[in-house]
Scaffold this active site. Structure first.
Site, PDB file in Angstrom:
ATOM      1  N   GLY A 129       2.811  -1.168   4.281  1.00 59.14           N
ATOM      2  CA  GLY A 129       2.834   0.255   3.913  1.00 59.14           C
ATOM      3  C   GLY A 129       4.265   0.712   3.669  1.00 59.14           C
ATOM      4  O   GLY A 129       4.837   0.471   2.597  1.00 59.14           O
ATOM      5  N   GLY A 130       4.865   1.317   4.674  1.00 58.32           N
ATOM      6  CA  GLY A 130       6.192   1.930   4.540  1.00 58.32           C
ATOM      7  C   GLY A 130       7.225   1.049   3.854  1.00 58.32           C
ATOM      8  O   GLY A 130       7.947   1.509   2.952  1.00 58.32           O
TER       9      GLY A 130
ATOM     10  N   GLU B 245      -5.585  -5.152  10.467  1.00 59.78           N
ATOM     11  CA  GLU B 245      -4.577  -4.123  10.684  1.00 59.78           C
ATOM     12  C   GLU B 245      -4.866  -3.382  11.990  1.00 59.78           C
ATOM     13  O   GLU B 245      -5.671  -2.425  12.004  1.00 59.78           O
ATOM     14  CB  GLU B 245      -4.587  -3.122   9.529  1.00 59.78           C
ATOM     15  CG  GLU B 245      -4.312  -3.736   8.178  1.00 59.78           C
ATOM     16  CD  GLU B 245      -3.677  -2.725   7.223  1.00 59.78           C
ATOM     17  OE1 GLU B 245      -2.601  -3.043   6.694  1.00 59.78           O
ATOM     18  OE2 GLU B 245      -4.236  -1.640   7.032  1.00 59.78           O
TER      19      GLU B 245
ATOM     20  N   GLU C  44      -6.934   4.537   7.514  1.00 60.95           N
ATOM     21  CA  GLU C  44      -6.760   5.971   7.225  1.00 60.95           C
ATOM     22  C   GLU C  44      -8.011   6.522   6.539  1.00 60.95           C
ATOM     23  O   GLU C  44      -8.388   7.673   6.750  1.00 60.95           O
ATOM     24  CB  GLU C  44      -5.489   6.179   6.379  1.00 60.95           C
ATOM     25  CG  GLU C  44      -4.240   5.995   7.234  1.00 60.95           C
ATOM     26  CD  GLU C  44      -3.015   5.486   6.496  1.00 60.95           C
ATOM     27  OE1 GLU C  44      -2.953   5.568   5.267  1.00 60.95           O
ATOM     28  OE2 GLU C  44      -2.106   4.977   7.194  1.00 60.95           O
TER      29      GLU C  44
ATOM     30  N   HIS D 248      -9.536   1.063   4.497  1.00 56.67           N
ATOM     31  CA  HIS D 248      -8.268   1.216   5.222  1.00 56.67           C
ATOM     32  C   HIS D 248      -8.509   2.132   6.416  1.00 56.67           C
ATOM     33  O   HIS D 248      -9.322   3.058   6.355  1.00 56.67           O
ATOM     34  CB  HIS D 248      -7.202   1.805   4.283  1.00 56.67           C
ATOM     35  CG  HIS D 248      -5.829   1.775   4.871  1.00 56.67           C
ATOM     36  ND1 HIS D 248      -5.398   2.722   5.769  1.00 56.67           N
ATOM     37  CD2 HIS D 248      -4.797   0.903   4.715  1.00 56.67           C
ATOM     38  CE1 HIS D 248      -4.152   2.433   6.131  1.00 56.67           C
ATOM     39  NE2 HIS D 248      -3.776   1.327   5.515  1.00 56.67           N
TER      40      HIS D 248
ATOM     41  N   GLY E  11       2.066   2.256  10.575  1.00 52.94           N
ATOM     42  CA  GLY E  11       2.951   3.408  10.394  1.00 52.94           C
ATOM     43  C   GLY E  11       3.631   3.865  11.673  1.00 52.94           C
ATOM     44  O   GLY E  11       4.223   4.940  11.720  1.00 52.94           O
TER      45      GLY E  11
ATOM     46  N   ASN F 185       0.861  -1.180   0.000  1.00 51.13           N
ATOM     47  CA  ASN F 185       0.000   0.000   0.000  1.00 51.13           C
ATOM     48  C   ASN F 185       0.899   1.232   0.000  1.00 51.13           C
ATOM     49  O   ASN F 185       1.494   1.564   1.013  1.00 51.13           O
ATOM     50  CB  ASN F 185      -0.899  -0.022   1.245  1.00 51.13           C
ATOM     51  CG  ASN F 185      -1.732   1.246   1.362  1.00 51.13           C
ATOM     52  OD1 ASN F 185      -1.881   1.994   0.400  1.00 51.13           O
ATOM     53  ND2 ASN F 185      -2.272   1.487   2.552  1.00 51.13           N
ATOM     54  N   TRP F 186       0.970   1.862  -1.150  1.00 54.66           N
ATOM     55  CA  TRP F 186       1.894   3.005  -1.285  1.00 54.66           C
ATOM     56  C   TRP F 186       1.344   4.277  -0.660  1.00 54.66           C
ATOM     57  O   TRP F 186       2.027   5.279  -0.590  1.00 54.66           O
ATOM     58  CB  TRP F 186       2.210   3.258  -2.762  1.00 54.66           C
ATOM     59  CG  TRP F 186       3.016   2.186  -3.420  1.00 54.66           C
ATOM     60  CD1 TRP F 186       3.459   1.007  -2.857  1.00 54.66           C
ATOM     61  CD2 TRP F 186       3.496   2.173  -4.778  1.00 54.66           C
ATOM     62  NE1 TRP F 186       4.174   0.278  -3.779  1.00 54.66           N
ATOM     63  CE2 TRP F 186       4.213   0.974  -4.960  1.00 54.66           C
ATOM     64  CE3 TRP F 186       3.379   3.048  -5.847  1.00 54.66           C
ATOM     65  CZ2 TRP F 186       4.819   0.638  -6.170  1.00 54.66           C
ATOM     66  CZ3 TRP F 186       3.971   2.724  -7.060  1.00 54.66           C
ATOM     67  CH2 TRP F 186       4.697   1.524  -7.216  1.00 54.66           C
ATOM     68  N   LYS F 187       0.088   4.260  -0.278  1.00 50.91           N
ATOM     69  CA  LYS F 187      -0.570   5.459   0.272  1.00 50.91           C
ATOM     70  C   LYS F 187      -0.334   6.647  -0.670  1.00 50.91           C
ATOM     71  O   LYS F 187      -0.329   6.477  -1.879  1.00 50.91           O
ATOM     72  CB  LYS F 187      -0.065   5.735   1.688  1.00 50.91           C
ATOM     73  CG  LYS F 187      -0.059   4.484   2.570  1.00 50.91           C
ATOM     74  CD  LYS F 187       0.137   4.786   4.014  1.00 50.91           C
ATOM     75  CE  LYS F 187       0.337   3.494   4.766  1.00 50.91           C
ATOM     76  NZ  LYS F 187       0.079   3.617   6.174  1.00 50.91           N
TER      77      LYS F 187
ATOM     78  N   SER G 291       3.257  -2.171  10.294  1.00 49.16           N
ATOM     79  CA  SER G 291       4.714  -2.102  10.490  1.00 49.16           C
ATOM     80  C   SER G 291       5.436  -3.420  10.183  1.00 49.16           C
ATOM     81  O   SER G 291       6.390  -3.778  10.884  1.00 49.16           O
ATOM     82  CB  SER G 291       5.051  -1.605  11.899  1.00 49.16           C
ATOM     83  OG  SER G 291       4.533  -0.303  12.091  1.00 49.16           O
TER      84      SER G 291
HETATM   85  C1  PEP Z   1      -0.848   0.004   5.809  1.00 42.11           C
HETATM   86  O1  PEP Z   1      -0.851   1.133   5.338  1.00 42.11           O
HETATM   87  O2  PEP Z   1      -1.756  -0.765   5.502  1.00 42.11           O
HETATM   88  C2  PEP Z   1       0.236  -0.393   6.701  1.00 42.11           C
HETATM   89  C3  PEP Z   1       0.164  -1.561   7.273  1.00 42.11           C
HETATM   90  O3  PEP Z   1       1.269   0.502   6.865  1.00 42.11           O
HETATM   91  P1  PEP Z   1       2.693   0.222   7.595  1.00 42.11           P
HETATM   92  O4  PEP Z   1       3.222  -1.068   7.061  1.00 42.11           O
HETATM   93  O5  PEP Z   1       3.545   1.407   7.221  1.00 42.11           O
HETATM   94  O6  PEP Z   1       2.415   0.147   9.060  1.00 42.11           O
END
Ligand code: PEP
Length: 255
Positions: free
Chosen positions: A235-236, A168, A98, A96, A174, A9-11, A214
């Site tokens: 994500g990251g 999640e 967010e 999601h 994040g 997930n590049w956000k 994470s």
């Molecule tokens: C996400 O955005 O779904 C996510 C899990 O982000 P991260 O891996 O950065 O916590």
């Protein structure tokens, strides 16, 4: 046996087409021999078209990060599922945290999005998860049960198996704080038990449940080794080809 699925997930990152293309060209060659893991990336809308053309004929799929639940109309700023389908999008991330927390998406809205995605033969990746305070108050399972009931309201058995659930925990997204493999497995197995109750064992055994929060190359293997965890939503660590590739390799190694 469920095939693991790893998604990036590049956000709101790598949305300039040349950035997405650069990243995907590196990834494409790194993952070309991986057969036992499904892989997708979810770039911003502005890079979807370039992403699709770069990964064509590769084993990487492209997902959208969101969409609206109507096909057309006076919905300024929204993206129709029909537009995505027409571009060749097969997967869409829905609900999601967010989207839920910053843009006030409710279970009811996510439910409508799931239904229209399914009607267009797109695979929804549906995110659920609890806030830190809810976990600390011992309400995690209650929150998850509520989200499962309302997010998947009126979803038929034959459609449920097309859906990927992403557990999640919001406190892990994040933040650099990951759920321990045991904490994640406890909730994944709970989600599966809810699927048994609502549908049956057959459905529960087929639905893939990703963990997200994470995930990094150094914690991925321990998480993916749990029996009810079928890969991850990243994500990251999905923004850089090498770390995303290492996470995909961890899933391949385990299964
Ligand atoms: C996400 O955005 O779904 C996510 C899990 O982000 P991260 O891996 O950065 O916590």
């Amino acid at each position: 046996m469920r095939k693991p699925i790893i998604g990036g997930n590049w956000k709101m990152n790598l949305g300039v087409p040349s950035e997405a293309v650069g990243m995907l060209k590196s990834m494409r060659s790194m993952v070309k021999n991986i057969e036992d893991v499904d892989i997708f990336v979810a770039p911003p809308f502005t890079a979807l078209e370039s992403a699709i053309s770069i990964v064509k004929k590769s084993n990487i799929k492209v997902a959208a990060q969101n969409m609206y639940f109507k096909e057309n109309g006076a919905f300024t700023g929204e993206i129709s599922p029909k537009f995505l389908k027409n571009m060749g999008i097969e997967y869409v991330i829905l609900g999601h945290s967010e989207r839920r927390n910053i843009f006030n998406e409710t279970d009811e809205i996510v439910n409508q999005k799931i239904k229209i995605a399914l009607s267009m033969d797109m695979f929804p990746i549906v995110c659920i998860g609890e806030h830190l305070q809810q976990r600390e108050e011992g309400k995690t399972k209650e929150v998850i049960a509520y989200q499962m009931e309302n997010t998947f309201k009126d979803i038929r058995k034959e459609d449920m198996i097309k859906i990927i659930i992403a557990y999640e925990p919001i406190w892990a997204i994040g933040t650099g704080v990951t759920a321990t493999p045991e904490q994640a497995e406890e909730i994944h197995s709970y989600i599966r038990s809810l699927l048994v109750n609502r549908f049956d064992e057959g459905v529960a055994n087929k639905v893939r449940i990703q963990y997200g929060g994470s995930i990094k190359p150094d914690n991925a293997e321990a998480i993916f080794s749990k029996p009810n965890i079928d890969g991850g939503l990243v994500g990251g660590a999905s923004l850089e080809a090498k770390s995303f590739y290492e996470i995909i390799k961890s899933a391949e190694k385990i299964k």
